[in-house]
Design an enzyme around this catalytic site. Structure first.
Site, PDB file in Angstrom:
ATOM      1  N   GLU A  62      25.705  27.928  -4.364  1.00  0.00           N
ATOM      2  CA  GLU A  62      25.758  28.251  -3.036  1.00  0.00           C
ATOM      3  C   GLU A  62      27.432  29.300  -4.354  1.00  0.00           C
ATOM      4  O   GLU A  62      27.811  28.362  -4.900  1.00  0.00           O
ATOM      5  CB  GLU A  62      26.815  27.643  -2.147  1.00  0.00           C
ATOM      6  CG  GLU A  62      27.118  27.768  -1.884  1.00  0.00           C
ATOM      7  CD  GLU A  62      27.957  27.548  -0.203  1.00  0.00           C
ATOM      8  OE1 GLU A  62      28.407  27.686   0.519  1.00  0.00           O
ATOM      9  OE2 GLU A  62      28.440  26.327  -0.752  1.00  0.00           O
ATOM     10  N   LYS A 131      24.966  32.468   5.254  1.00  0.00           N
ATOM     11  CA  LYS A 131      25.511  31.241   5.377  1.00  0.00           C
ATOM     12  C   LYS A 131      25.428  31.174   6.818  1.00  0.00           C
ATOM     13  O   LYS A 131      26.497  31.858   8.019  1.00  0.00           O
ATOM     14  CB  LYS A 131      26.504  30.532   5.234  1.00  0.00           C
ATOM     15  CG  LYS A 131      27.319  28.874   4.710  1.00  0.00           C
ATOM     16  CD  LYS A 131      27.534  28.521   4.294  1.00  0.00           C
ATOM     17  CE  LYS A 131      28.655  27.422   3.995  1.00  0.00           C
ATOM     18  NZ  LYS A 131      29.361  27.020   2.867  1.00  0.00           N
ATOM     19  N   CYS A 187      24.722  25.382   2.097  1.00  0.00           N
ATOM     20  CA  CYS A 187      25.305  23.955   2.347  1.00  0.00           C
ATOM     21  C   CYS A 187      25.424  23.330   3.700  1.00  0.00           C
ATOM     22  O   CYS A 187      24.332  22.849   4.439  1.00  0.00           O
ATOM     23  CB  CYS A 187      26.490  24.469   1.870  1.00  0.00           C
ATOM     24  SG  CYS A 187      27.729  23.364   0.871  1.00  0.00           S
ATOM     25  N   VAL A 379     -16.668 -18.602   5.419  1.00  0.00           N
ATOM     26  CA  VAL A 379     -16.260 -18.147   4.483  1.00  0.00           C
ATOM     27  C   VAL A 379     -17.025 -18.831   4.072  1.00  0.00           C
ATOM     28  O   VAL A 379     -17.134 -19.370   2.586  1.00  0.00           O
ATOM     29  CB  VAL A 379     -15.418 -19.387   4.215  1.00  0.00           C
ATOM     30  CG1 VAL A 379     -14.304 -19.246   3.513  1.00  0.00           C
ATOM     31  CG2 VAL A 379     -13.687 -19.696   5.344  1.00  0.00           C
ATOM     32  N   GLY A 382     -15.417 -15.191  -1.026  1.00  0.00           N
ATOM     33  CA  GLY A 382     -15.347 -14.032  -1.484  1.00  0.00           C
ATOM     34  C   GLY A 382     -14.176 -13.380  -1.075  1.00  0.00           C
ATOM     35  O   GLY A 382     -13.352 -14.430  -0.262  1.00  0.00           O
ATOM     36  N   ASP A 384     -12.634 -11.444   1.385  1.00  0.00           N
ATOM     37  CA  ASP A 384     -12.555 -11.097   3.106  1.00  0.00           C
ATOM     38  C   ASP A 384     -12.202 -12.112   3.307  1.00  0.00           C
ATOM     39  O   ASP A 384     -11.178 -12.412   4.409  1.00  0.00           O
ATOM     40  CB  ASP A 384     -13.829  -9.890   2.865  1.00  0.00           C
ATOM     41  CG  ASP A 384     -13.873  -8.727   2.144  1.00  0.00           C
ATOM     42  OD1 ASP A 384     -12.241  -8.077   1.387  1.00  0.00           O
ATOM     43  OD2 ASP A 384     -14.442  -7.589   2.542  1.00  0.00           O
ATOM     44  N   SER A 385     -12.991 -12.592   3.371  1.00  0.00           N
ATOM     45  CA  SER A 385     -13.106 -14.108   4.287  1.00  0.00           C
ATOM     46  C   SER A 385     -11.568 -15.574   3.647  1.00  0.00           C
ATOM     47  O   SER A 385     -11.495 -15.286   4.613  1.00  0.00           O
ATOM     48  CB  SER A 385     -14.749 -14.946   4.013  1.00  0.00           C
ATOM     49  OG  SER A 385     -14.732 -15.294   2.975  1.00  0.00           O
ATOM     50  N   THR A 492     -14.608 -10.590   9.259  1.00  0.00           N
ATOM     51  CA  THR A 492     -13.490  -9.545   8.034  1.00  0.00           C
ATOM     52  C   THR A 492     -13.748  -8.616   7.129  1.00  0.00           C
ATOM     53  O   THR A 492     -13.006  -8.994   6.324  1.00  0.00           O
ATOM     54  CB  THR A 492     -13.689 -11.614   6.591  1.00  0.00           C
ATOM     55  OG1 THR A 492     -15.227 -11.235   6.721  1.00  0.00           O
ATOM     56  CG2 THR A 492     -14.281 -12.998   7.972  1.00  0.00           C
ATOM     57  N   TYR A 505     -24.644  -3.854  10.601  1.00  0.00           N
ATOM     58  CA  TYR A 505     -24.814  -3.241  11.413  1.00  0.00           C
ATOM     59  C   TYR A 505     -25.064  -4.505  12.688  1.00  0.00           C
ATOM     60  O   TYR A 505     -26.216  -5.568  12.620  1.00  0.00           O
ATOM     61  CB  TYR A 505     -25.395  -2.252  12.390  1.00  0.00           C
ATOM     62  CG  TYR A 505     -25.271  -1.565  13.253  1.00  0.00           C
ATOM     63  CD1 TYR A 505     -24.470  -0.835  13.717  1.00  0.00           C
ATOM     64  CD2 TYR A 505     -26.143  -1.569  14.750  1.00  0.00           C
ATOM     65  CE1 TYR A 505     -23.840  -0.171  15.071  1.00  0.00           C
ATOM     66  CE2 TYR A 505     -25.624  -0.990  15.525  1.00  0.00           C
ATOM     67  CZ  TYR A 505     -24.511  -0.706  15.959  1.00  0.00           C
ATOM     68  OH  TYR A 505     -24.617  -0.237  17.793  1.00  0.00           O
TER      69      TYR A 505
END
Length: 706
Positions: A62, A131, A187, A379, A382, A384-385, A492, A505
């Site tokens: 400024e 301004k 400003c 279970v 792995g 994810d589970s 999971t 699916y």
């Protein structure tokens, strides 16, 4: 950087401007009070450096040509004349430069004095913005020297022989880069309840520039960060903040030269404070990200509608940026390799803690609302589970229920390895849940026999039917067990698998009564499991919980549906130096590395980027293992990928995501959304047709160089 000709060569894939990035700079020149010649020279030098660096825009402080602390000297004609002379010299410097410069100086208009920002490029003054708000409190006495913007009568002025737009409601737009649209305020304007830049953003400005002086006091630097960051977030814009530095008068004040660049609330760049030298800082702003967010957030459009009468007063001033794009110009922006996993350890731990507690809270609510206080979970040993089981254990703890209310089942099939079966049993023992085992092979053999599958006659045929019979049998058992035991089936499957359609699916891992992982990508699950292990989230570790979690993390990601001898014949893992005779069925050998696929996923569903831009960003993030930050720990494989491999994996993603997988996502079970990176639930972030084609994405992908 020189301007392009009218018939420029095709943009280079390696040029950041070809992907709707713009390099935005801030200059903090060393100054002398009331010495426009010196100040102009310092400003010109920074302008040249910014242009050579490929910057599209550079902002200066400024009243920088005079120095903010000139006070009543602003009413002296010699100083005002000298400022205009310095501006004329800057115009000469700018003639051969594409970079837009925004400089501050006092200007006489209609026999009054205004604190102004002058926007110039290639010898042309594009606009002058005065301004709006003049602070006249504390250490500020601006109303003593200047007039506020709304006191001006004219909307055009003559400056250095050019007829120029004058006013605050101006948007300066690049005709050859439609997403680059500038607005300037000064400003105090941003310190007010409704800054002028708020309206400018609604009028289309994507880069908001603030020419500031801003003396320094205790705590002010941190507050500037908050102020600038919040304004950029509210306006869905980049916000560029300059500040006066060394050379300003210290009669009653001090100056730190703090310059900032933010983008939609994200910090990008900052100058070094308290430096007695000129500084140039820059950041590469993602203009497409800003445009995309404005399209996505309907409340932004609602605000435009609510303020339509005001926005009609804005004028657009067009210019040609003309920055050359035919040559490479590398991106200088931090791009996380793992967009779902912060590299910084503290931030990563905070992310893991919050995600974990979101999942736990959601599961507790589902158990309370259903009135069913038992869970059935398969279970596998792995990732994810494992993580779903960890969430279930903490949920039982919060509800004051025993962990034996979790009914864990390991269900070995034709390809289950000794390692994963052992890990599943060790994990359930460490958690303290009910642990049982059901061998699904007899029921699978009966199903294959009923189908007349060649395997039932002893033939080694391991096709998709062979695989899905096992996946379906596991889920069928879990649902009937839930009926029998009065429990809910806990899903999971993770976000990455949903994106790629890597799930069976209906009666496979696609279905459950409730799925805590559906919004969590694979790369984040890996870190969540490690975080639980390292921080002992589940309490007493007497049964080796942390040890088994680390073993699981070190295990190849595999559905374990095809016997190992079949994988040995295919030789899918020999390149990794593994014994092919014991090779697991590798998920990543089929669908690509999850670290790349999660990168593709994030920028597709969170930002809607094209394959070309995703590949550009991926090479920046993954092309050189020595560049950028990695998550901590020796366990992190510091991989790097050439553009050809990035393109190959991206092709897998585009094909699977846009064709063939949406029908699975259209009927997913209930699951909590955990992050802004997206949910693929049709009741949440993602609604798409199940019969779309990936043609347009593949066509663009083909244009990416190898």
């Amino acid at each position: 950087m020189q301007a392009t000709t009218l018939h420029s060569p095709a943009p280079s894939f390696d040029n950041l401007y070809a992907h709707d990035f713009a390099r935005i700079a801030v200059g903090v020149p060393l100054c002398r009070v009331a010495d426009p010649v010196f100040n102009g020279e310092q400003t010109a030098q920074l302008l040249r450096e910014a242009a050579a660096d490929g910057a599209a825009v550079i902002a200066f402080p400024e009243l920088g040509l005079a120095a903010y602390t000139s006070d009543d000297l602003f009413h002296q004609r010699p100083l005002l004349d000298a400022c205009e002379t310095a501006l004329a010299e800057l115009l000469k410097v700018s003639r051969e430069l594409s970079t837009v410069a925004v400089v501050g100086l006092p200007l006489r208009v209609e026999h009054r004095l205004f604190n102004c920002a002058v926007v110039l490029q290639r010898g042309r003054i594009l606009a002058v913005l005065p301004k709006t708000y003049l602070p006249n409190y504390g250490e500020f006495y601006e109303a003593r020297q200047f007039n506020a913007a709304d006191e001006a009568i004219s909307d055009e002025i003559t400056l250095l022989g050019q007829r120029v737009p004058f006013g605050t409601r101006l948007v300066i737009a690049a005709s050859d880069m439609p997403l680059l649209r500038l607005h300037v305020e000064i400003c105090e304007d941003v310190w007010t309840p409704i800054p002028p830049s708020s309206y400018a953003a609604l009028a289309g400005a994507t880069v908001l520039i603030n020419l500031s002086a801003s003396n320094v006091t205790i705590g002010k630097a941190g507050y500037r960060h908050q102020l600038v960051g919040q304004q950029s977030a509210r306006c869905l814009a980049a916000y560029v903040y300059s500040s006066a530095g060394a050379g300003e008068s210290s009669t009653d004040l001090a100056w730190d030269g703090q310059a900032l660049v933010y983008e939609n609330g994200s910090f990008l760049a900052e100058s070094e404070r308290f430096q007695r030298r000129s500084q140039l800082v820059s950041a590469d702003v993602d203009l497409e990200r800003l445009s995309r967010e404005r399209m996505r957030q309907t409340s932004f459009g609602d605000s435009v509608r609510h303020h339509a009468a005001t926005l009609k007063d804005f004028r657009t001033i067009e210019f040609e940026l003309g920055i050359a794009r035919s040559q490479p110009l590398a991106l200088r922006r931090r791009v996380e390799r793992f967009p779902y996993v912060p590299a910084d350890r503290r931030q990563r731990d905070e992310r893991c803690d919050e995600v974990f507690h979101i999942q736990v809270q959601a599961l507790v609510q589902r158990l309370v609302s259903s009135g069913i206080h038992k869970l059935v979970i398969g279970v596998s040993g792995g990732l994810d589970s494992t993580h779903a089981l960890l969430v279930a254990a903490r949920a039982m703890d919060q509800m004051g229920l025993p962990r034996t209310n979790i009914l864990g089942f390991t269900m070995p099939g034709f390809a289950t390895s000794t390692r994963t079966r052992d890990q599943a049993l060790r994990l359930m023992r460490a958690i303290g849940c009910e642990a049982r085992e059901i061998d699904i092979r007899p029921s699978c053999e009966q199903m294959l026999k009923d189908l007349g599958h060649p395997y039932a006659d002893g033939q080694p045929v391991y096709d998709v039917t062979f695989e899905n019979v096992q996946a379906g049998e596991r889920t069928s058992h879990l649902f009937r067990l839930a009926n029998h035991l009065g429990a809910l089936v806990l899903g999971t499957g993770d976000l990455s698998e949903l994106a790629l359609g890597w799930c069976t699916y209906g009666v496979g891992d696609h279905m459950s009564h409730y799925n805590v992982n559906a919004s969590v990508p694979k790369t984040l699950i890996q870190y969540l499991v490690r975080w639980v292990a390292e921080t002992k989230q589940l309490g007493d570790d007497a049964h080796g919980g942390s040890e088994v979690l680390l073993d699981i993390l070190a295990t190849e990601i595999s559905p374990e549906l095809v016997p190992q001898e079949a994988n040995a014949k295919s030789g899918t893992q020999e390149q990794d130096g593994k014994d092919a005779s014991t090779a697991l069925q590798s998920t990543e050998a089929h669908i690509g590395r999850y670290e790349l696929q999660d990168f593709n996923l994030f920028y597709t569903i969170r930002h809607g980027y094209s394959p070309a831009k995703i590949a550009f960003l991926a090479r920046h993030a993954w092309g050189d293992r020595e560049r950028g930050d990695w998550p901590d720990g020796e366990h992190v494989q510091r991989n790097e990928y050439a553009l050809a491999e990035i393109k190959r994996v991206l092709r897998i993603f585009v094909t699977r995501f846009f064709r063939g997988s949406q029908f699975k996502r259209s009927c997913v079970p209930n699951a909590p959304k955990v992050g802004s990176g997206g949910s693929l639930s049709p009741r949440g972030d993602w609604r798409a047709p199940s019969d779309s084609e990936p043609t347009v994405w593949l066509a663009e992908l083909d244009r990416i160089p190898d």
